[in-house]
Design a protein around this motif. Structure first.
Motif, PDB file in Angstrom:
ATOM      1  N   TRP A 117       0.825  -1.195   0.000  1.00  7.00           N
ATOM      2  CA  TRP A 117       0.000   0.000   0.000  1.00  7.00           C
ATOM      3  C   TRP A 117       0.869   1.258   0.000  1.00  7.00           C
ATOM      4  O   TRP A 117       0.618   2.211  -0.756  1.00  7.00           O
ATOM      5  CB  TRP A 117      -0.880  -0.081   1.244  1.00  7.00           C
ATOM      6  CG  TRP A 117      -1.756   1.077   1.456  1.00  7.00           C
ATOM      7  CD1 TRP A 117      -2.903   1.350   0.781  1.00  7.00           C
ATOM      8  CD2 TRP A 117      -1.560   2.127   2.392  1.00  7.00           C
ATOM      9  NE1 TRP A 117      -3.430   2.513   1.250  1.00  7.00           N
ATOM     10  CE2 TRP A 117      -2.633   3.012   2.240  1.00  7.00           C
ATOM     11  CE3 TRP A 117      -0.582   2.408   3.361  1.00  7.00           C
ATOM     12  CZ2 TRP A 117      -2.759   4.156   3.018  1.00  7.00           C
ATOM     13  CZ3 TRP A 117      -0.705   3.532   4.121  1.00  7.00           C
ATOM     14  CH2 TRP A 117      -1.790   4.401   3.956  1.00  7.00           C
ATOM     15  N   VAL A 118       1.945   1.245   0.810  1.00  5.49           N
ATOM     16  CA  VAL A 118       2.829   2.411   0.877  1.00  5.49           C
ATOM     17  C   VAL A 118       3.553   2.613  -0.458  1.00  5.49           C
ATOM     18  O   VAL A 118       3.630   3.727  -0.981  1.00  5.49           O
ATOM     19  CB  VAL A 118       3.855   2.244   2.019  1.00  5.49           C
ATOM     20  CG1 VAL A 118       4.884   3.361   1.972  1.00  5.49           C
ATOM     21  CG2 VAL A 118       3.146   2.234   3.354  1.00  5.49           C
ATOM     22  N   ILE A 119       4.025   1.513  -1.037  1.00 12.75           N
ATOM     23  CA  ILE A 119       4.744   1.620  -2.306  1.00 12.75           C
ATOM     24  C   ILE A 119       3.822   2.174  -3.393  1.00 12.75           C
ATOM     25  O   ILE A 119       4.170   3.100  -4.131  1.00 12.75           O
ATOM     26  CB  ILE A 119       5.298   0.244  -2.725  1.00 12.75           C
ATOM     27  CG1 ILE A 119       6.327  -0.229  -1.691  1.00 12.75           C
ATOM     28  CG2 ILE A 119       5.932   0.304  -4.095  1.00 12.75           C
ATOM     29  CD1 ILE A 119       6.837  -1.621  -1.929  1.00 12.75           C
ATOM     30  N   LEU A 120       2.606   1.621  -3.444  1.00 12.60           N
ATOM     31  CA  LEU A 120       1.641   2.049  -4.454  1.00 12.60           C
ATOM     32  C   LEU A 120       1.335   3.534  -4.302  1.00 12.60           C
ATOM     33  O   LEU A 120       1.337   4.293  -5.281  1.00 12.60           O
ATOM     34  CB  LEU A 120       0.362   1.229  -4.289  1.00 12.60           C
ATOM     35  CG  LEU A 120      -0.565   1.198  -5.491  1.00 12.60           C
ATOM     36  CD1 LEU A 120       0.122   0.482  -6.633  1.00 12.60           C
ATOM     37  CD2 LEU A 120      -1.860   0.495  -5.140  1.00 12.60           C
ATOM     38  N   LEU A 175      11.192   5.294  -8.141  1.00 11.52           N
ATOM     39  CA  LEU A 175      11.577   3.939  -8.575  1.00 11.52           C
ATOM     40  C   LEU A 175      12.990   3.592  -8.108  1.00 11.52           C
ATOM     41  O   LEU A 175      13.236   2.492  -7.591  1.00 11.52           O
ATOM     42  CB  LEU A 175      11.488   3.848 -10.099  1.00 11.52           C
ATOM     43  CG  LEU A 175      11.900   2.503 -10.675  1.00 11.52           C
ATOM     44  CD1 LEU A 175      10.838   1.466 -10.407  1.00 11.52           C
ATOM     45  CD2 LEU A 175      12.153   2.613 -12.166  1.00 11.52           C
ATOM     46  N   ILE A 176      13.921   4.537  -8.249  1.00  9.78           N
ATOM     47  CA  ILE A 176      15.301   4.275  -7.830  1.00  9.78           C
ATOM     48  C   ILE A 176      15.331   3.968  -6.333  1.00  9.78           C
ATOM     49  O   ILE A 176      15.991   3.030  -5.886  1.00  9.78           O
ATOM     50  CB  ILE A 176      16.216   5.481  -8.155  1.00  9.78           C
ATOM     51  CG1 ILE A 176      16.402   5.615  -9.658  1.00  9.78           C
ATOM     52  CG2 ILE A 176      17.581   5.316  -7.487  1.00  9.78           C
ATOM     53  CD1 ILE A 176      17.127   6.869 -10.076  1.00  9.78           C
ATOM     54  N   TYR A 177      14.541   4.741  -5.562  1.00  7.27           N
ATOM     55  CA  TYR A 177      14.555   4.494  -4.126  1.00  7.27           C
ATOM     56  C   TYR A 177      14.089   3.073  -3.805  1.00  7.27           C
ATOM     57  O   TYR A 177      14.751   2.345  -3.068  1.00  7.27           O
ATOM     58  CB  TYR A 177      13.683   5.511  -3.373  1.00  7.27           C
ATOM     59  CG  TYR A 177      13.644   5.133  -1.915  1.00  7.27           C
ATOM     60  CD1 TYR A 177      14.713   5.445  -1.088  1.00  7.27           C
ATOM     61  CD2 TYR A 177      12.619   4.358  -1.386  1.00  7.27           C
ATOM     62  CE1 TYR A 177      14.745   5.036   0.224  1.00  7.27           C
ATOM     63  CE2 TYR A 177      12.644   3.934  -0.077  1.00  7.27           C
ATOM     64  CZ  TYR A 177      13.708   4.282   0.729  1.00  7.27           C
ATOM     65  OH  TYR A 177      13.750   3.857   2.015  1.00  7.27           O
ATOM     66  N   ARG A 191      11.440  -6.770  -4.231  1.00  7.55           N
ATOM     67  CA  ARG A 191      10.009  -6.522  -4.462  1.00  7.55           C
ATOM     68  C   ARG A 191       9.752  -5.585  -5.635  1.00  7.55           C
ATOM     69  O   ARG A 191       8.757  -5.739  -6.339  1.00  7.55           O
ATOM     70  CB  ARG A 191       9.380  -5.960  -3.199  1.00  7.55           C
ATOM     71  CG  ARG A 191       9.137  -7.079  -2.203  1.00  7.55           C
ATOM     72  CD  ARG A 191       8.476  -6.591  -0.965  1.00  7.55           C
ATOM     73  NE  ARG A 191       7.194  -6.001  -1.198  1.00  7.55           N
ATOM     74  CZ  ARG A 191       6.478  -5.448  -0.229  1.00  7.55           C
ATOM     75  NH1 ARG A 191       6.957  -5.409   0.980  1.00  7.55           N
ATOM     76  NH2 ARG A 191       5.317  -4.940  -0.486  1.00  7.55           N
ATOM     77  N   VAL A 192      10.591  -4.577  -5.789  1.00  8.15           N
ATOM     78  CA  VAL A 192      10.401  -3.644  -6.907  1.00  8.15           C
ATOM     79  C   VAL A 192      11.570  -3.835  -7.867  1.00  8.15           C
ATOM     80  O   VAL A 192      12.717  -3.623  -7.497  1.00  8.15           O
ATOM     81  CB  VAL A 192      10.356  -2.189  -6.409  1.00  8.15           C
ATOM     82  CG1 VAL A 192      10.215  -1.237  -7.584  1.00  8.15           C
ATOM     83  CG2 VAL A 192       9.204  -2.009  -5.450  1.00  8.15           C
ATOM     84  N   GLY A 193      11.252  -4.268  -9.064  1.00 13.08           N
ATOM     85  CA  GLY A 193      12.333  -4.559 -10.004  1.00 13.08           C
ATOM     86  C   GLY A 193      11.999  -4.120 -11.410  1.00 13.08           C
ATOM     87  O   GLY A 193      11.233  -3.183 -11.631  1.00 13.08           O
ATOM     88  N   ILE A 194      12.606  -4.847 -12.360  1.00 13.89           N
ATOM     89  CA  ILE A 194      12.547  -4.443 -13.752  1.00 13.89           C
ATOM     90  C   ILE A 194      11.122  -4.519 -14.305  1.00 13.89           C
ATOM     91  O   ILE A 194      10.683  -3.639 -15.044  1.00 13.89           O
ATOM     92  CB  ILE A 194      13.507  -5.323 -14.571  1.00 13.89           C
ATOM     93  CG1 ILE A 194      14.941  -5.016 -14.124  1.00 13.89           C
ATOM     94  CG2 ILE A 194      13.366  -5.073 -16.046  1.00 13.89           C
ATOM     95  CD1 ILE A 194      15.968  -5.935 -14.693  1.00 13.89           C
ATOM     96  N   ILE A 205      15.149  10.601   2.305  1.00 13.15           N
ATOM     97  CA  ILE A 205      14.821  10.633   3.735  1.00 13.15           C
ATOM     98  C   ILE A 205      13.323  10.444   3.949  1.00 13.15           C
ATOM     99  O   ILE A 205      12.896   9.668   4.811  1.00 13.15           O
ATOM    100  CB  ILE A 205      15.318  11.957   4.364  1.00 13.15           C
ATOM    101  CG1 ILE A 205      16.850  11.939   4.390  1.00 13.15           C
ATOM    102  CG2 ILE A 205      14.761  12.142   5.760  1.00 13.15           C
ATOM    103  CD1 ILE A 205      17.477  13.261   4.697  1.00 13.15           C
ATOM    104  N   VAL A 206      12.503  11.115   3.128  1.00 10.78           N
ATOM    105  CA  VAL A 206      11.044  10.994   3.283  1.00 10.78           C
ATOM    106  C   VAL A 206      10.604   9.546   3.067  1.00 10.78           C
ATOM    107  O   VAL A 206       9.871   8.967   3.892  1.00 10.78           O
ATOM    108  CB  VAL A 206      10.324  11.927   2.280  1.00 10.78           C
ATOM    109  CG1 VAL A 206       8.843  11.587   2.224  1.00 10.78           C
ATOM    110  CG2 VAL A 206      10.506  13.379   2.674  1.00 10.78           C
ATOM    111  N   LEU A 207      11.071   8.945   1.994  1.00 12.91           N
ATOM    112  CA  LEU A 207      10.639   7.576   1.705  1.00 12.91           C
ATOM    113  C   LEU A 207      11.195   6.589   2.724  1.00 12.91           C
ATOM    114  O   LEU A 207      10.529   5.613   3.085  1.00 12.91           O
ATOM    115  CB  LEU A 207      11.054   7.185   0.288  1.00 12.91           C
ATOM    116  CG  LEU A 207      10.236   7.832  -0.828  1.00 12.91           C
ATOM    117  CD1 LEU A 207      10.793   7.461  -2.182  1.00 12.91           C
ATOM    118  CD2 LEU A 207       8.782   7.407  -0.750  1.00 12.91           C
TER     119      LEU A 207
END
Lengths: 285, 162
Positions: free
Chosen positions: B10-13, B43-45, B53-56, B150-152
């Protein structure tokens, strides 16, 4: 050997190839337009949310407006309405006369198109393209290539249509061209966007052609994408260099491309199925 | 675990939704050229923090959505995002522990690559861009990176995304 390729590199290769293939198809053909249309449903909420504060601001301004200023505006609009109606009477007579004369000449000039008002969404697209998003899509019958005009002239055409929203390419986009003619003498040309906000270039006008600064250019209807007779722009500069085969003519668009908030979608007559021009006499109108 | 994972998604979305909105937010005329590449930064973060979990694949989908949103050639942003996601995934173990300023410089380089890929695509399809301001987003994104990081990171720690 084959098994030694790391998974990440393999995936990179797959997705890079997929992107390149997709771009090629998108550039050369229009098969992926359905994909784009489907994905536009996913991104429409973002556009809607970004537009929401602007809309709410307008709503607040509208509801806080005083009775006095409303009365004033009403009076002004009444006056304007009267003026326009009287003008329209004259135009109605002229239109009938024009049609009669055209019938005598057996030419195929048609007037009267169906229109629909659409509103701009306050979102910004890629900064080097002149494109806007409007809040009408295929649900309202918009289609790819549909002409978009505002009160003062032609704005552009729809390039991507989604169910709820559409993307409009303005006539000033660097990859847009529109067939035009000079209103004064019917001289034909092609008006090409430059990518700058308020600048069009007229191509392929010979050095000895009769074109002057201040000439109104209107759409010619050639190419049967835009309806004929709508204002496109006004000539601002004619530079003739004897060493060049063509004159350098620039024009300023009539439509308020960066100021209009409401635009009109136009259904040209043969799209509504009423009239189907034969290719032989669709030449000049 | 499963609950924590759902919460994390949910946070990522949400971070990507905000990035998409910032990407089309109207800006004053003088700031338009300097709009940071929000999607690329977020995306980089996530590639750096949660590479499993987050990839190509996600980068590619995000790129397609961005192309539809901005009206560019379908695949133009997808290509750039896939490449920077890949580079971030390959280097995340080293970059993660870099000081923020050094990270920012690397992010700036990644964004230059991203812009270069888009420039090539636009050049190939016949709309070349000859303005120096084209490269400005790399600079503004670089400047913004420490703040976004820092925020993320705080968000990630607060909602225990792992």
């Amino acid at each position: 050997m084959f098994l030694k390729i790391p998974a990440a590199s393999l995936r990179l290769a797959v997705f890079v190839i997929a992107s390149v293939v997709l771009m090629t198809i998108d550039h050369r053909q229009h098969h992926v337009e359905t994909v784009r249309s489907a994905l536009s449903v996913v991104v429409y909420p973002f556009q809607y949310l970004v537009n929401l504060p602007v809309e709410m601001g307008q709503w607040v301004v509208n509801s806080l407006v005083t009775r006095e200023s409303l009365l004033k505006e009403n009076a002004r609009l009444r006056e304007e309405h009267l003026l326009l109606s009287s003008k329209l009477q004259k135009f109605a007579a002229l239109e009938v006369e024009n049609q009669r004369l055209n019938e005598l000449l057996e030419s195929s000039f048609k007037v009267g198109e169906r229109v629909l008002v659409a509103e701009l969404l306050a979102v910004e697209l890629e900064r080097f393209q002149r494109q806007i998003v409007i809040n009408k899509g295929s649900r309202e019958g918009a289609f790819n290539g549909q002409p978009v005009v505002d009160a003062a002239g032609i704005m552009g055409q729809i390039v991507h249509v989604g169910p709820f929203s559409s993307t409009v390419m303005l006539i000033t986009d660097a990859s847009h061209a529109i067939p035009v003619q000079v209103n004064r003498n019917g001289l034909r040309a092609v008006a090409i966007g430059t990518g700058a906000t308020n600048n069009l270039e007229l191509e392929y006008i010979p050095n000895n052609a009769d074109i002057r600064v201040g000439d109104l250019i209107v759409s010619s209807g050639l190419g049967s994408r835009f309806p004929p007779g709508y204002p496109v722009g006004q000539v601002t500069r004619v530079a003739i260099d004897p060493g060049e085969p063509f004159a350098k003519v620039t024009a300023i668009p009539s439509a308020k491309l960066d100021r209009s908030r409401e635009v009109l979608l136009v259904w040209p007559q043969d799209q509504t199925g009423e009239v189907n021009q034969a290719p032989a006499n669709s030449g000049k109108s | 675990m499963s609950l924590a994972k759902r919460q994390g998604n949910w946070v990522i979305l949400l971070s990507f939704v905000v990035a998409f909105m910032l990407d089309v937010m109207p800006l004053p005329e003088w700031a338009v050229d300097a709009r940071p590449a929000w999607i690329a930064l977020v995306l980089i973060y996530w590639c750096m923090a949660l590479p499993e979990r987050v990839g190509i694949g996600i980068a590619w989908v995000l790129g397609l959505l961005l192309d539809v949103l901005e009206g560019t050639l379908l695949g133009q942003h997808a290509l750039g995002l896939v490449v920077i996601a890949y580079i971030t995934l390959q280097t995340h173990r080293r970059v993660r522990v870099f000081p923020l300023l050094q990270q920012a410089v690397l992010v700036g380089l990644l964004l230059l690559l991203y812009l270069l890929l888009a420039l090539w695509v636009m050049g190939i399809v016949g709309r070349p861009i000859g303005q120096w301001s084209y490269w400005l987003p790399a600079l503004t994104s670089m400047v913004l990176w420490p703040w976004i990081f820092i925020v993320l990171r705080d968000l990630r720690r607060k909602y225990n995304v792992s």
